[in-house]
Design a protein around this motif. Structure first.
Motif, short mmCIF file in Angstrom:
data_model
loop_
_atom_site.label_atom_id
_atom_site.label_comp_id
_atom_site.label_asym_id
_atom_site.label_seq_id
_atom_site.Cartn_x
_atom_site.Cartn_y
_atom_site.Cartn_z
N ARG A 193 0.84 -1.20 0.00
CA ARG A 193 0.00 0.00 0.00
C ARG A 193 0.87 1.25 0.00
NH1 ARG A 193 -3.96 0.38 4.96
NH2 ARG A 193 -4.73 -1.54 4.00
N LEU A 194 1.87 1.28 0.88
CA LEU A 194 2.70 2.47 1.02
C LEU A 194 3.50 2.79 -0.22
CD1 LEU A 194 4.09 2.23 4.67
CD2 LEU A 194 2.91 4.19 3.69
N VAL A 195 4.02 1.76 -0.87
CA VAL A 195 4.90 2.00 -2.01
C VAL A 195 4.13 2.62 -3.18
CG1 VAL A 195 4.75 -0.18 -3.32
CG2 VAL A 195 6.96 0.98 -3.10
N ASN A 196 2.79 2.52 -3.14
CA ASN A 196 1.98 3.10 -4.21
C ASN A 196 1.34 4.43 -3.82
OD1 ASN A 196 2.17 1.08 -6.35
ND2 ASN A 196 1.15 -0.29 -4.91
N ILE A 197 1.64 4.91 -2.61
CA ILE A 197 1.15 6.23 -2.20
C ILE A 197 2.29 7.22 -2.36
CG2 ILE A 197 0.18 7.60 -0.32
CD1 ILE A 197 -0.86 5.01 0.93
N GLU A 198 2.18 8.11 -3.31
CA GLU A 198 3.31 9.02 -3.59
C GLU A 198 3.66 9.88 -2.39
OE1 GLU A 198 4.35 12.50 -6.83
OE2 GLU A 198 3.31 10.70 -7.50
N ALA A 199 2.66 10.24 -1.58
CA ALA A 199 2.92 11.09 -0.41
C ALA A 199 3.84 10.42 0.60
CB ALA A 199 1.60 11.47 0.26
N THR A 200 3.97 9.09 0.51
CA THR A 200 4.88 8.36 1.39
C THR A 200 6.28 8.95 1.37
OG1 THR A 200 3.66 6.28 1.13
CG2 THR A 200 5.97 6.10 1.77
N PHE A 201 6.70 9.43 0.21
CA PHE A 201 8.09 9.84 0.02
C PHE A 201 8.27 11.36 0.03
CE2 PHE A 201 7.24 5.75 -1.94
CZ PHE A 201 8.15 4.95 -1.26
N LYS A 202 7.29 12.07 0.58
CA LYS A 202 7.42 13.52 0.73
C LYS A 202 8.46 13.81 1.81
CE LYS A 202 4.05 14.78 -2.08
NZ LYS A 202 4.27 15.57 -3.30
N PRO A 203 9.11 14.98 1.75
CA PRO A 203 10.16 15.31 2.74
C PRO A 203 9.70 15.20 4.18
CG PRO A 203 10.22 16.87 0.93
CD PRO A 203 9.01 16.00 0.70
N GLU A 204 8.43 15.55 4.47
CA GLU A 204 7.97 15.50 5.86
C GLU A 204 7.86 14.08 6.41
OE1 GLU A 204 4.08 16.24 3.43
OE2 GLU A 204 6.23 16.71 3.28
N HIS A 205 7.90 13.07 5.51
CA HIS A 205 7.81 11.68 5.95
C HIS A 205 9.16 10.96 5.86
CE1 HIS A 205 3.44 12.25 4.53
NE2 HIS A 205 3.46 12.30 5.84
N LYS A 206 10.21 11.71 5.63
CA LYS A 206 11.51 11.09 5.34
C LYS A 206 11.97 10.17 6.47
CE LYS A 206 15.47 12.65 2.71
NZ LYS A 206 16.34 13.79 2.36
N HIS A 207 11.85 10.64 7.70
CA HIS A 207 12.29 9.83 8.84
C HIS A 207 11.47 8.55 8.93
CE1 HIS A 207 13.90 8.78 12.74
NE2 HIS A 207 12.66 8.69 13.22
N LEU A 208 10.17 8.65 8.68
CA LEU A 208 9.30 7.48 8.76
C LEU A 208 9.61 6.47 7.68
CD1 LEU A 208 5.91 9.27 9.53
CD2 LEU A 208 7.11 7.70 11.05
N PHE A 209 9.80 6.94 6.42
CA PHE A 209 10.05 5.95 5.39
C PHE A 209 11.42 5.31 5.56
CE2 PHE A 209 13.06 7.46 2.26
CZ PHE A 209 12.77 8.78 1.87
N ASN A 210 12.35 6.05 6.17
CA ASN A 210 13.65 5.46 6.44
C ASN A 210 13.54 4.37 7.51
OD1 ASN A 210 16.64 5.54 6.16
ND2 ASN A 210 16.52 6.05 8.31
N ASP A 211 12.80 4.65 8.58
CA ASP A 211 12.58 3.64 9.63
C ASP A 211 11.94 2.39 9.05
OD1 ASP A 211 13.60 5.30 11.55
OD2 ASP A 211 11.68 5.82 12.45
N PHE A 212 10.98 2.59 8.16
CA PHE A 212 10.27 1.45 7.59
C PHE A 212 11.21 0.63 6.71
CE2 PHE A 212 6.87 -0.42 4.82
CZ PHE A 212 6.21 -1.10 5.83
N GLY A 213 12.02 1.31 5.88
CA GLY A 213 12.96 0.59 5.02
C GLY A 213 13.96 -0.22 5.83
N ILE A 214 14.48 0.37 6.91
CA ILE A 214 15.43 -0.35 7.77
C ILE A 214 14.76 -1.56 8.40
CG2 ILE A 214 16.76 -0.20 9.92
CD1 ILE A 214 17.39 2.72 9.17
N SER A 215 13.52 -1.38 8.88
CA SER A 215 12.81 -2.48 9.52
C SER A 215 12.50 -3.60 8.53
CB SER A 215 11.50 -1.97 10.15
OG SER A 215 11.78 -1.10 11.23
N LEU A 216 12.16 -3.24 7.28
CA LEU A 216 11.96 -4.27 6.26
C LEU A 216 13.23 -5.11 6.10
CD1 LEU A 216 10.08 -2.20 3.50
CD2 LEU A 216 9.14 -4.16 4.73
N ARG A 217 14.37 -4.44 5.98
CA ARG A 217 15.62 -5.18 5.80
C ARG A 217 15.93 -6.07 6.99
NH1 ARG A 217 20.20 -5.35 7.63
NH2 ARG A 217 20.02 -3.49 8.91
#
Length: 277
Positions: free
Chosen positions: A150-174
């Motif tokens: 779901r997240l990877v298809n929501i463009e707003a996921t990668f807005k600057p204000e969400h940068k810390h969150l998407f980084n946390d999520f990427g690290i947790s996925l790995r």
């Protein structure tokens, strides 16, 4: 009043469109009203977002000039105060409660609050991030993968204000062994953000975990080219060289001076080669 500061536009507005109703000889014209949440930034650009069936702003934002907006949209302050604002407040309160519960490792309470928020807006980025991270922390990879898709298809996921969150999520996925998902996620971020040494560093780290040392080297080199003084990337570079993963000269990167080798390979856990940003 002369000299007074102009107030930026913010609130619910409506637009009207003429539509055809019925068929054949019963066709008639009707006016269809659509509600929007509008906000004006400091540059005078107005962003409008449609309200969903739960009366909260959701979906893709559009932007337009102030004059065009004022010509075509009508303020709806009573509707905003009686219906939209209470719904937005409840959604945001649920997200904040969910984040507070997740910080305290209260996974089930966090899950409840994030799901409650998603009942209002299934594309709410913070609620999806929070729920995805909660599932990952519980080791529920299947549900986390659903959130990832779901997240990877929501463009707003990668807005600057969400940068810390998407980084946390990427690290947790790995860290949960979802390497391909982490890379797909990071590469989508790469498409939507400008050059970022921290993102490149984390892509390199994911490729290292995947065993693709050529791509690991390529992205680490991109990271150091942008910021030759980035300590984590420099130490990672030394680790790769000292352990035979790359043979290329560090001097290939203009301005890069490897960190002091007092931090030897045995003193540097490879898990440290990832960065929050």
């Amino acid at each position: 009043m002369s000299g007074s500061k102009r107030v930026n536009i913010s609130g619910v507005f409506s637009s009207q469109t003429q539509v055809s109703v019925g068929t054949g000889t019963t066709t008639r014209k009707a006016i269809q009203k659509t509600y929007w949440f509008a906000e004006e930034n400091e540059r005078g650009e107005i962003y409008i977002q449609p309200l969903n069936r739960n009366y909260v702003p959701a979906g893709t934002k559009q932007h337009m000039g102030r004059d065009e907006f004022l010509d075509n949209y009508t303020p709806e302050p009573e509707f905003y105060n009686s219906t939209v604002y209470p719904k937005m407040k409840e959604l945001n309160t649920s997200v904040q409660r969910g984040e507070a519960h997740r910080t305290k490792s209260e996974a089930y309470s966090a899950e409840y609050e994030f799901n409650h928020a998603l009942n209002f807006d299934e594309q709410n980025v913070r609620a999806n991030f929070g729920l995805g991270l909660t599932y990952l922390e519980r080791g529920n990879v299947t549900k986390a993968d659903d959130i990832f898709k779901r997240l990877v298809n929501i463009e707003a996921t990668f807005k600057p204000e969400h940068k810390h969150l998407f980084n946390d999520f990427g690290i947790s996925l790995r860290k949960n062994g979802m390497i391909d998902q982490a890379l797909e996620y990071y590469h989508k971020a790469e498409e939507l953000t400008e050059n970022d040494e921290n993102l490149y560093m984390n892509i390199a780290r994911a490729y290292f975990e995947k065993g693709d040392f050529k791509q690991c080297y390529s992205y680490l080199k991109k990271s150091l080219a942008l910021n030759p003084e980035m300590e984590e990337a420099g130490l990672f570079w030394l680790y790769l060289k000292d352990n035979g993963y790359i043979l290329s000269d560090a001097e290939d990167i203009p301005g890069f001076n490897p960190p002091e080798r007092k931090k030897r390979k045995h003193a540097i856990p490879v898990e440290d080669f990832e960065i929050d940003f």
